[in-house]
Design an enzyme around this catalytic site. Structure first.
Site, PDB file in Angstrom:
ATOM      1  N   CYS A   1      -4.858  27.880  20.271  1.00 55.82           N
ATOM      2  CA  CYS A   1      -6.023  27.727  19.332  1.00 55.82           C
ATOM      3  C   CYS A   1      -7.327  28.039  20.060  1.00 55.82           C
ATOM      4  CB  CYS A   1      -6.261  26.028  19.513  1.00 55.82           C
ATOM      5  SG  CYS A   1      -7.411  25.228  20.632  1.00 55.82           S
TER       6      CYS A   1
ATOM      7  N   SER B   1      -3.757  21.119  27.357  1.00 59.89           N
ATOM      8  CA  SER B   1      -3.498  20.815  25.792  1.00 59.89           C
ATOM      9  C   SER B   1      -1.915  20.615  25.957  1.00 59.89           C
ATOM     10  CB  SER B   1      -3.761  21.373  24.602  1.00 59.89           C
ATOM     11  OG  SER B   1      -3.265  22.792  24.639  1.00 59.89           O
TER      12      SER B   1
ATOM     13  N   SER C   1      -6.914  19.656  16.669  1.00 60.57           N
ATOM     14  CA  SER C   1      -6.942  21.164  16.441  1.00 60.57           C
ATOM     15  C   SER C   1      -7.935  21.894  17.515  1.00 60.57           C
ATOM     16  CB  SER C   1      -7.420  21.359  15.098  1.00 60.57           C
ATOM     17  OG  SER C   1      -6.706  20.926  14.091  1.00 60.57           O
TER      18      SER C   1
END
EC number: 1.20.9.1
Length: 826
Positions: A25, A100, A239
């Site tokens: 991301c 993450s 996100s």
């Protein structure tokens, strides 16, 4: 996610260490890669392992984030085997050592013959007769470049089509956008190009750029300094995970108050607040409420597609209240009065359209724009993403939002900013687009246009709007070429080029996919070329605060796979040689300038030449000071890199960048002023309104935390497939009862544009008549039911589609093995 494992091999103290920015991301968390010979390992004492940690006793909480998924064993081309460990960098200001679920699997996704990446393309692959066969690069180039040449000679550049990434991170980056862009735009000179996530060559932020404000204009630190944060059409926990956890939550928890007082000593600082604009209650909303309490969290659950009305109502109200920066408007803006007149919408009208109660609208305005007790305007940051980018007329929504932001001077002040949250990282450096208009490439393909189509680092079979119609057309056209190739037994490469070209004259299309894996595009492709990703190549990208870093190569790519920029160079050089052989010097000259041996050569040719004397026109996010950035200087800057644009470099300070844009009130317009833009509320587009009138359910869609994009890696991860065996659709439990479905049942989702299938996931927080389906998944393609509508800039309304749902049946295995507990973890 990782399989249970009772031990992890520690890197010895002398292990090689390189820098890696997360592949995925836009946040771009910093990681360190440790590499050492397979049969060696470090000890538990701090001086015996490269992590410098004492594993002889229990480590303090979060001393290190380390899981088995962060380790692997890779084999180099020379046969030597090495352990690798990819762990988050605690010194990186982006993530401060946090990982993450996506970045924490990078090591697992590095190629090994038996691991998650075992399906990687290792050599060019040609569809011959009725099967796929690996071949050489020379053979692949003779066919591919030969067909491009024949098309250019017969039809001109308009016959050569591309869909190509324009981003950073894995499958992108400054080296690769330059290599592909130079090939497409300077060498081939085709305008028939679309971008990976939209069906034309365009921007996702035309309006904001025309208004003088680039979409990445603040620093992540500004989220720590804000009085109020708006999250608009965005689900930051899932996100942009570590931007949310490492910068937003500390502010909501009060951990950054001392920093605010130090920066702004004359202001008072009430506890930070957050406002979500989203029809759906996301996990981010749940976490924010858990951290900050209901009294500091507002969720404006607007009706789908009514963002413009929301911002116009708030804009009208704050103007009436006088909560605007009149001196700033007078000195640094243009067009205020026209925007006030055009956008006028009372709070009652706004409430009727959006479904948000008037008292909640007033509270949002007071939190965000009413002067603080100390007299200053609140420092309010407005962060937006796909709900606006893929919303109801992207251009008008952005105009309405930015009108509100400019009027209240919430850009160019620390603790503010009107910014995209982003998807991928960024990394754009290309020659100017050679067309004079935006072309809806998908529709051109559906209409039978083009002879050769290359999907480069993307997979629109799973991600495009109106995807089912696109797939049907491409598969039909591809089959014409496949049939012709199958009949050309014994043909030389030159003869096969002629056979393919003739088939395209009969409606066929030659399809090439350049990617890490044989994606769903393999169903249509005739040729697949193997690419590399960061770690197998050197790559620069910038994150959502314009922070550029170098991800360093530490291993060989599988087989003969190579970086996209070097693939582009190979194609260009093959075409140059073909034209030289034909004695066509002018055409050969178009393909000069690709004599690159390394990714650094491509970086120096593009990013570092932008704006320099004697260089051609180059559109680069590095701007005219990109020449100050070198690989060596980035290595020395580590995982903190530098924020673009670079201001200076010297031996003592290193690279000095720009934390926030527009701090001096000068904007990116011809007159240097921020331009208000009238943004009337126009309702839903007719095409979308027709679906809403005809069908029952709003078919919202987006990402989740665990799955990255099209699941190009994740589809080969057994744990991911067990968790999400197919795309799920969140539904209200009462709607589930009415349709006689429960978690794990399979439903068909359909409307006038297509149909798809999904696994039911009951969610109490979803409103009745609304759903949320996992976007872009490999099994159950949500894009099949999006419409073909786009705005004036050919930007789709991915979020704007309605349909019906019917039960297909039950999957007992799903019911037995898949958890349908709430994903609102707080």
């Amino acid at each position: 996610m990782s399989r249970p494992n009772d031990r992890i091999t520690l890197p010895p103290a002398n292990a090689q260490r390189t820098n890696m920015t997360c592949h995925f991301c836009i946040v771009g968390c910093g990681y360190h890669v440790y590499k050492w010979p397979e049969l060696q390992e470090g000890g538990r004492a701090p001086e015996q392992n490269a992590l410098g940690l004492d594993f002889r006793k229990q480590l303090p909480p979060l001393a290190v984030t380390l899981t088995p998924a962060m380790t692997n064993v890779v084999t180099e081309h020379n046969g030597r085997r090495y352990n690798i460990m990819v762990v988050p960098d605690k010194a990186c200001v982006v993530n401060s050592g946090l990982s993450s679920t996506r970045g924490g699997k990078m090591a697992s996704y590095m190629y090994t013959p038996t691991g998650d990446g075992k399906q990687r393309l290792k050599a060019p692959r040609l569809y011959a007769a009725d099967q796929w066969v690996d071949t050489t690069w020379d053979h692949a180039m003779a066919l591919y470049a030969g067909l491009i040449k024949k098309t250019l000679d017969k039809d001109g550049p308009q016959g050569v089509f591309f869909s190509c990434f324009d981003h950073g991170g894995a499958g992108g980056g400054f080296e690769n956008t330059w290599g592909t862009g130079k090939l497409m735009f300077s060498a081939i000179q085709t305008p028939m190009v679309r971008i990976h996530n939209r069906p034309a060559y365009n921007s996702e932020c035309h309006a904001t750029r025309e208004m003088g404000i680039g979409e990445l204009n603040n620093a992540y630190e500004d989220a720590q300094l804000a009085d109020v944060i708006w999250s608009i059409g965005n689900n930051p926990y899932e996100s942009q995970t570590n931007y949310f956890l490492n910068h937003w939550l500390p502010n909501l928890q009060g951990a950054t108050t001392s920093k605010k007082k130090e920066r702004f000593p004359n202001e008072n600082f009430p506890q930070a607040r957050i406002i979500f604009v989203d029809p759906r209650e996301t996990p981010s909303v749940a976490i924010a409420r858990h951290v900050a309490g209901n009294d500091r969290v507002l969720h404006l659950a607007i009706e789908p597609g009514t963002d413009t009305a929301l911002f116009n109502g708030l804009f009208t109200y704050v103007v009436e209240q006088g909560w605007i920066d009149k001196p700033f408007i007078e000195a640094h803006t243009k067009g205020f009065d026209d925007a006030v007149k055009t956008n006028r919408l009372s709070l009652d009208e706004c409430s009727n359209i959006t479904g948000v109660p008037v008292d909640m609208l007033k509270r949002a305005a007071e939190w965000s724009y009413k002067p603080k007790a100390s007299g200053q305007a609140p420092r309010t940051m407005h962060a937006y993403e796909k709900g606006i980018i893929w919303g109801n007329d992207n251009y008008v929504i952005q105009s309405a939002l930015l009108d509100l932001v400019i009027a209240t001077h919430n850009v160019g002040r620390r603790g503010t900013g009107c910014v995209r949250m982003g998807g991928h990282q960024e990394g754009y450096t290309r020659p100017p687009y050679p067309g004079d208009k935006k072309i809806y490439i998908d529709q051109e393909l559906i209409k039978g246009k083009g002879r050769i189509m290359t999907w480069w680092g993307c997979n629109n079979f799973q991600t495009s709007n109106n995807a089912q119609a696109l797939r049907e057309a491409i598969l039909q056209r591809s089959a014409i070429v496949k049939q012709a190739m199958q009949k050309a037994r014994g043909a030389t490469t030159e003869e096969m080029v002629d056979v393919i070209y003739e088939a395209t004259q009969n409606g066929g299309l030659f399809v090439t996919s350049i990617n890490l894996y044989p994606t769903k595009l393999a169903e249509a492709a005739h040729l697949m070329l193997p690419a590399a990703h960061p770690g197998e190549m050197n790559l620069t990208s910038m994150n959502g605060e314009r922070r550029i870093r170098l991800s360093e190569k530490f291993m060989d790519p599988p087989g003969t796979a190579m970086a996209d920029c070097l693939i582009a160079a190979r194609i260009a050089n093959a075409l140059r040689d073909m034209y030289q052989k034909d004695g066509k010097a002018e055409m050969a000259a178009q393909f000069e300038g690709f004599d690159w041996k390394t990714e650094e050569d491509a970086f120096n040719d593009g990013f570092r030449r932008a704006g320099q004397p004697g260089a051609p026109a180059i559109d680069s996010q590095g701007g005219s000071t990109g020449h100050l950035v070198t690989y060596d200087r980035l290595r020395k800057s580590g995982n903190n890199g530098v924020q673009l644009p670079v201001v200076s470099w010297d031996e003592s300070k290193g690279l000095v960048g720009t934390e926030m844009l527009y701090t001096e009130g000068k904007f990116d317009t011809d007159d240097g002023k921020a331009h208000f833009k009238p943004a009337p509320w126009n309702g839903l587009p007719a095409t979308v309104q027709q679906q809403k009138d005809k069908y029952r359910f709003w078919l919202n869609n987006g990402r989740n935390n665990e799955v990255w994009q099209t699941a190009y890696h994740d589809q080969y991860n057994s744990l991911m497939q067990e968790r999400y065996p197919m795309a799920y659709i969140e539904m209200n439990p009462d709607d589930c009862k009415q349709l006689d479905v429960t978690g794990g049942d399979i439903v068909e989702v359909y409307n006038d544009f297509g149909s798809t299938f999904a696994m039911v996931y009951p969610v109490a927080e979803i409103k009745r008549g609304q759903t949320f389906m996992l976007f872009g998944y490999v099994n159950g393609i949500q894009g099949d039911v999006t419409t073909d509508w786009t705005d004036r800039n050919i930007i789709p309304y991915y979020k704007g589609t309605w349909g019906d749902i019917r039960k297909v049946g039950s999957m007992e295995e799903f019911k037995r093995t898949v958890s349908f507990k709430s994903r609102r973890f707080a």
